[in-house]
Motif scaffolding. Sequence first.
Motif, PDB file in Angstrom:
ATOM      1  N   THR A 284      -6.372   7.331  -2.933  1.00  0.00           N
ATOM      2  CA  THR A 284      -6.971   8.288  -2.002  1.00  0.00           C
ATOM      3  C   THR A 284      -6.834   7.864  -0.552  1.00  0.00           C
ATOM      4  O   THR A 284      -7.117   8.654   0.350  1.00  0.00           O
ATOM      5  N   ARG A 285      -6.428   6.638  -0.308  1.00  0.00           N
ATOM      6  CA  ARG A 285      -6.271   6.194   1.075  1.00  0.00           C
ATOM      7  C   ARG A 285      -4.995   6.747   1.703  1.00  0.00           C
ATOM      8  O   ARG A 285      -4.864   6.773   2.922  1.00  0.00           O
ATOM      9  N   ILE A 286      -4.078   7.154   0.865  1.00  0.00           N
ATOM     10  CA  ILE A 286      -2.806   7.658   1.401  1.00  0.00           C
ATOM     11  C   ILE A 286      -3.007   8.956   2.181  1.00  0.00           C
ATOM     12  O   ILE A 286      -2.561   9.063   3.333  1.00  0.00           O
ATOM     13  N   PRO A 287      -3.681   9.966   1.600  1.00  0.00           N
ATOM     14  CA  PRO A 287      -3.878  11.201   2.383  1.00  0.00           C
ATOM     15  C   PRO A 287      -4.624  10.965   3.687  1.00  0.00           C
ATOM     16  O   PRO A 287      -4.361  11.629   4.684  1.00  0.00           O
ATOM     17  N   VAL A 288      -5.546  10.011   3.683  1.00  0.00           N
ATOM     18  CA  VAL A 288      -6.295   9.747   4.917  1.00  0.00           C
ATOM     19  C   VAL A 288      -5.337   9.255   6.013  1.00  0.00           C
ATOM     20  O   VAL A 288      -5.412   9.689   7.165  1.00  0.00           O
ATOM     21  N   GLY A 289      -4.441   8.376   5.638  1.00  0.00           N
ATOM     22  CA  GLY A 289      -3.460   7.905   6.615  1.00  0.00           C
ATOM     23  C   GLY A 289      -2.636   9.058   7.163  1.00  0.00           C
ATOM     24  O   GLY A 289      -2.362   9.137   8.372  1.00  0.00           O
ATOM     25  N   LEU A 290      -2.279   9.957   6.279  1.00  0.00           N
ATOM     26  CA  LEU A 290      -1.441  11.086   6.713  1.00  0.00           C
ATOM     27  C   LEU A 290      -2.204  12.073   7.591  1.00  0.00           C
ATOM     28  O   LEU A 290      -1.599  12.801   8.372  1.00  0.00           O
ATOM     29  N   MET A 291      -3.518  12.089   7.464  1.00  0.00           N
ATOM     30  CA  MET A 291      -4.310  12.992   8.314  1.00  0.00           C
ATOM     31  C   MET A 291      -4.064  12.675   9.797  1.00  0.00           C
ATOM     32  O   MET A 291      -3.927  13.575  10.620  1.00  0.00           O
ATOM     33  N   THR A 292      -4.028  11.406  10.116  1.00  0.00           N
ATOM     34  CA  THR A 292      -3.846  11.045  11.530  1.00  0.00           C
ATOM     35  C   THR A 292      -2.409  11.330  11.974  1.00  0.00           C
ATOM     36  O   THR A 292      -2.187  11.777  13.106  1.00  0.00           O
ATOM     37  N   SER A 293      -1.462  11.083  11.107  1.00  0.00           N
ATOM     38  CA  SER A 293      -0.071  11.368  11.478  1.00  0.00           C
ATOM     39  C   SER A 293       0.130  12.856  11.747  1.00  0.00           C
ATOM     40  O   SER A 293       0.868  13.244  12.658  1.00  0.00           O
ATOM     41  N   ALA A 294      -0.549  13.691  10.942  1.00  0.00           N
ATOM     42  CA  ALA A 294      -0.445  15.146  11.149  1.00  0.00           C
ATOM     43  C   ALA A 294      -0.956  15.523  12.533  1.00  0.00           C
ATOM     44  O   ALA A 294      -0.387  16.384  13.205  1.00  0.00           O
ATOM     45  N   LYS A 295      -2.018  14.879  12.963  1.00  0.00           N
ATOM     46  CA  LYS A 295      -2.571  15.188  14.299  1.00  0.00           C
ATOM     47  C   LYS A 295      -1.533  14.928  15.381  1.00  0.00           C
ATOM     48  O   LYS A 295      -1.384  15.705  16.318  1.00  0.00           O
ATOM     49  N   LEU A 296      -0.849  13.792  15.255  1.00  0.00           N
ATOM     50  CA  LEU A 296       0.129  13.421  16.287  1.00  0.00           C
ATOM     51  C   LEU A 296       1.258  14.451  16.340  1.00  0.00           C
ATOM     52  O   LEU A 296       1.656  14.899  17.418  1.00  0.00           O
ATOM     53  N   LEU A 297       1.748  14.836  15.171  1.00  0.00           N
ATOM     54  CA  LEU A 297       2.843  15.816  15.158  1.00  0.00           C
ATOM     55  C   LEU A 297       2.357  17.190  15.607  1.00  0.00           C
ATOM     56  O   LEU A 297       3.100  17.953  16.219  1.00  0.00           O
ATOM     57  N   SER A 298       1.089  17.484  15.326  1.00  0.00           N
ATOM     58  CA  SER A 298       0.553  18.791  15.744  1.00  0.00           C
ATOM     59  C   SER A 298       0.390  18.871  17.259  1.00  0.00           C
ATOM     60  O   SER A 298       0.262  19.957  17.808  1.00  0.00           O
ATOM     61  N   ALA A 299       0.355  17.728  17.902  1.00  0.00           N
ATOM     62  CA  ALA A 299       0.117  17.713  19.351  1.00  0.00           C
ATOM     63  C   ALA A 299       1.377  18.074  20.145  1.00  0.00           C
ATOM     64  O   ALA A 299       1.286  18.451  21.316  1.00  0.00           O
ATOM     65  N   ILE A 300       2.539  17.965  19.514  1.00  0.00           N
ATOM     66  CA  ILE A 300       3.785  18.090  20.279  1.00  0.00           C
ATOM     67  C   ILE A 300       3.923  19.472  20.915  1.00  0.00           C
ATOM     68  O   ILE A 300       4.167  19.595  22.125  1.00  0.00           O
ATOM     69  N   GLU A 301       3.750  20.489  20.091  1.00  0.00           N
ATOM     70  CA  GLU A 301       3.948  21.852  20.606  1.00  0.00           C
ATOM     71  C   GLU A 301       2.956  22.198  21.724  1.00  0.00           C
ATOM     72  O   GLU A 301       3.375  22.644  22.805  1.00  0.00           O
ATOM     73  N   PRO A 302       1.655  22.015  21.527  1.00  0.00           N
ATOM     74  CA  PRO A 302       0.744  22.357  22.636  1.00  0.00           C
ATOM     75  C   PRO A 302       0.974  21.524  23.892  1.00  0.00           C
ATOM     76  O   PRO A 302       0.820  22.041  25.001  1.00  0.00           O
ATOM     77  N   VAL A 303       1.366  20.277  23.724  1.00  0.00           N
ATOM     78  CA  VAL A 303       1.605  19.449  24.918  1.00  0.00           C
ATOM     79  C   VAL A 303       2.840  19.961  25.665  1.00  0.00           C
ATOM     80  O   VAL A 303       2.824  20.085  26.895  1.00  0.00           O
ATOM     81  N   ILE A 304       3.904  20.282  24.937  1.00  0.00           N
ATOM     82  CA  ILE A 304       5.110  20.796  25.615  1.00  0.00           C
ATOM     83  C   ILE A 304       4.769  22.091  26.360  1.00  0.00           C
ATOM     84  O   ILE A 304       5.166  22.284  27.512  1.00  0.00           O
ATOM     85  N   ARG A 305       4.015  22.969  25.701  1.00  0.00           N
ATOM     86  CA  ARG A 305       3.667  24.241  26.348  1.00  0.00           C
ATOM     87  C   ARG A 305       2.845  23.988  27.612  1.00  0.00           C
ATOM     88  O   ARG A 305       3.080  24.591  28.653  1.00  0.00           O
ATOM     89  N   TYR A 306       1.914  23.076  27.512  1.00  0.00           N
ATOM     90  CA  TYR A 306       1.084  22.738  28.675  1.00  0.00           C
ATOM     91  C   TYR A 306       1.963  22.177  29.797  1.00  0.00           C
ATOM     92  O   TYR A 306       1.829  22.560  30.960  1.00  0.00           O
ATOM     93  N   GLN A 307       2.854  21.274  29.420  1.00  0.00           N
ATOM     94  CA  GLN A 307       3.719  20.666  30.445  1.00  0.00           C
ATOM     95  C   GLN A 307       4.544  21.728  31.172  1.00  0.00           C
ATOM     96  O   GLN A 307       4.666  21.708  32.390  1.00  0.00           O
ATOM     97  N   ARG A 308       5.089  22.641  30.413  1.00  0.00           N
ATOM     98  CA  ARG A 308       5.973  23.651  31.022  1.00  0.00           C
ATOM     99  C   ARG A 308       5.205  24.660  31.874  1.00  0.00           C
ATOM    100  O   ARG A 308       5.714  25.159  32.871  1.00  0.00           O
ATOM    101  N   GLN A 309       4.009  24.969  31.453  1.00  0.00           N
ATOM    102  CA  GLN A 309       3.273  26.038  32.139  1.00  0.00           C
ATOM    103  C   GLN A 309       2.292  25.514  33.177  1.00  0.00           C
ATOM    104  O   GLN A 309       1.548  26.287  33.759  1.00  0.00           O
ATOM    105  N   ARG A 310       2.319  24.239  33.389  1.00  0.00           N
ATOM    106  CA  ARG A 310       1.287  23.601  34.211  1.00  0.00           C
ATOM    107  C   ARG A 310       1.143  24.233  35.596  1.00  0.00           C
ATOM    108  O   ARG A 310       0.042  24.371  36.107  1.00  0.00           O
ATOM    109  N   PHE A 311       2.255  24.624  36.211  1.00  0.00           N
ATOM    110  CA  PHE A 311       2.171  25.119  37.595  1.00  0.00           C
ATOM    111  C   PHE A 311       2.325  26.641  37.692  1.00  0.00           C
ATOM    112  O   PHE A 311       2.434  27.181  38.783  1.00  0.00           O
ATOM    113  N   ARG A 312       2.395  27.303  36.539  1.00  0.00           N
ATOM    114  CA  ARG A 312       2.542  28.760  36.606  1.00  0.00           C
ATOM    115  C   ARG A 312       1.209  29.396  37.016  1.00  0.00           C
ATOM    116  O   ARG A 312       0.143  28.886  36.673  1.00  0.00           O
ATOM    117  N   GLY A 313       1.308  30.489  37.701  1.00  0.00           N
ATOM    118  CA  GLY A 313       0.086  31.128  38.168  1.00  0.00           C
ATOM    119  C   GLY A 313      -0.348  30.617  39.520  1.00  0.00           C
ATOM    120  O   GLY A 313      -1.265  31.134  40.130  1.00  0.00           O
TER     121      GLY A 313
END
Lengths: 681, 269
Positions: A284-313
């Motif tokens: 059961t420790r394996i899925p727990v480890g993967l929970m954190t890895s999923a967070k890191l990969l999930s961050a890529i898209e929102p961070v890229i969008r934020y970076q690109r749109q930072r100065f719009r508006g």
Amino acid sequence: MSSLPTLPGDDIRQIMWRYSDRYDLQMAVQSARQVARTTVARLVAEGERNNHEWNDKKNELLQSYDASGLTNLYMDPEQGGFIEGPKNMAMALVAFEISWVDAGAATCSLANNLALAPIHERGTREQVEYYMGKASLMDGGTPWRGAFALTEPLPFVGVDTGVLSGKIRIAEWEEGKEPIIDVEKRGRFITNMDFANFVTAAVDSDDERIKGSCMITLEEGDEGTYDRGAPTLKLVHQLSSTRDPVFRLKVPASRIIGGYEVVDGVIVPKYQHSDVIAAVFHRTRIPVGLMTSAKLLSAIEPVIRYQRQRFRGGDSSEGTPRFDMGLQMNEDVTHRLIDVWVTGEAGSSLGFAAAREADQFDPIEKQKDQYCEEQGLTGRKQFMAIRKKEAEVIEYLEQLYAPESEKDADRIAELESDILVKFALGDARANILNPGTKLWNTGYGATMMREAVTLMGGYGTTEDCPGFLGQKWMDAQLEATYEGPEAVQRRHLTLGVTSKIFRKEYSLMIAELERISAEQPDLGTKALASAMKLWEFTLDHLQQSSDANGKKLYHNKRQGVTFPFMDTLCWLIASRYFALDIVELKEKGPLNPVLAENLEAYISFYEKLSKVQIARTVGEVIRSCGEIVFGYATEETEGIDQFRELQKQAEESVIGFKLAKEQAAEALVGVMIPEALDYPA
Amino acid sequence: MPNVYHIVVCGSIVPDPLQTLEPVESPAGPSLKNEMMLPAVLDPWASHALYEAAELVKKCPGSKVWLVSVAPKAKLQQVMMNIAQKVPFELVAVEGASSGFMEAAGTANALATAIDGIADLDKSRLLLFGGWESASRGAGAVMQMLGEKLHVTEQFQGVDVLEVGDDDQFLIKERIEGGSYQVNETSGCPVLLGWATGNLPEPKNNPQVGMLNMRTVMPALQRATKADITTGDVDYKSVSLPKQKRETRVEKNMSADAIADEIVTWLNE
């Protein structure tokens, strides 16, 4: 043109994580994704993480797990499930998918499986049929939910799962009838306790007529007190229910998990609580480890969008670099995001490798148990019988790692027919992969999650941050702690690395990486092999050396030596499995027509990520091993020159690798991302 | 005794609408940038048709649903991992382009050939379902052409309601202007229904149904025939996304009524 067309999708992940031919797993992923990005995301976005109490809104989670079929994930097909055989990979993928949005919700899902696991792994046939049936969706009604009660209130809370204050005593034992047992158990931090209909509790005997400890099932309708207790005031994972329950119940002895025998008037449970826990926690420790890895990969898209749109508006207008590229005009933000990305990738590769290995190991372990029972091998006898197989396991490993042309198929078949050989190898691997996943993915993952939050600026620490990155950062800290904190995992590894089987496989891994490097130099695996050699030398050195006071360096009590050293091992194995996943993508990718057009671009990007990860790993190994070896050295210490030479070779092995990071970072500027995040924020 | 129907649902895949859909020129005509890499979903209009078909099967035991789909089969396979868990059906797959730039007649031809090839399909009991348009092409042309090719002349488009009476009596409500329905009555099969949204929610997942469907889905994908679907004679001078103007504002404390009032005011401006 960008060297990365889009963010990697399911086609790529299925190949890298080796489930492209598992339709059951692909369906489980789709189900989990649907729940995560609708119900779970909505609950987080609406602020349901801001209170500790379980409520009707949070209860929608359970209903959505039922509606998606995930409640039956752990069941076998005859119990209403849909996955035949071991389910470690299934649980790992589901945990990954739900944690992409919220890991508390994933914990809520997994905790039910954790409650069932002692019964599934060690229960009698009647217990399995009864509880799996109750917890299944098969009858169409509301299924029973379970909780796993091991940890107890302070001062006994925490890592030492061998100490129990929960007690059982004989309440009634009439001649020829089932004994009735008084159970007293106080739990702490018990997940699912708000709604659990049954609990699998670890208890110890307080009666000379019951031998040792056991696990026992408690039900909410049992006679006595079934008090769900106070809610835990968690700062994290608020979409899982956690309370400190109190039980004082009378239950029949048939609730002892695995059953019991009566020997000379004493109830002897078939399994001690530690036997059951070992069978459960191993995986059961394996899925727990993967929970954190999923967070890191999930961050890529929102961070890229934020970076690109930072100065719009603002004042900048369309067509200007400031408007079009935003923060991505600056090298720093993309370089840092690459570090976040590659940590998520390497952790995922390690975790899913551990899950696959666990799926292979499950039936082997059961066959071993059966064989040993038939042969009367218990306790030390069993240990010795397995140990005697070391030479054959090593021969088996040599065969497995040999080039195809040099393999002896007959001999492999002969070795594989020996269940103890297969068990010994699987056990040695699990002793590294499972704690390694839990330790590195969550511990270093939490550090890198902070980096992801940083990349969002002040937005990162608000509730409005897309992708819930601030909450994920906090959650990662819990994942590093629960189900065995970092110190437990490091200790587990400290014992695992001294196994002759591991040492043999480790040396074969080095040779394998060098062979891969000869054929595919762009992965950078030669550098990884150099770092692994340095680590290997350091392990030998530590085992043979003493400090200035004459105290041995490699010793159970010398955690200042062994624990940081185990951290570096995790870097090495995570990098190795990441590189192997890219090798798999190169091999199997061309067979998928969806990827045909863009496969080269993805592979090229992944090769650069591999070099980034390996360069960081080499740096960690050089630093950490150097600190330990030189830090404890005296003028008489032997092998220092050889260590320096290996350290130098490792340093030089990453010449030019920084350029790969630049190229990977440049790809982030051009990669196409969706118009909007596919879950509310 | 309920009637027994053979329901053929036609539906393909479209890129997930949240993705960046950027038209580009390719040697085979216009396409979407990185189209093959974009996650896909079953066309939402066709999904409604599929769910309605499955519901009808529940009411008419002995009936059966076939899902006939023209799409790149590797992409279709991914979509099936989700859709197959929703309702029971048998897949008939045709390997071909599903892009919205393809000529509708080519798609209709491929579908007609595939439906003609279904061995145990009784056309005298046929209900031909599909979306009244596709989310990719948005033309509402394929189902009409397909009906003609299969000689199904009783056609209804924009259907939200199908009520089945005894002896193959059908009451069908088609959407017309102004939020009203045209109520039709017809009898006998075959009938073609181009569904709008229908009235059913998305069915709950049932992974066991998914595993059962997979027994036919995977072989169907493996034996999928190829259809040469192209842009035909259409000469696209240029393609571009519709201009959109977004005025987004985050409101967390407004009531639903207040939001509705503001939208009405804005519409009336």
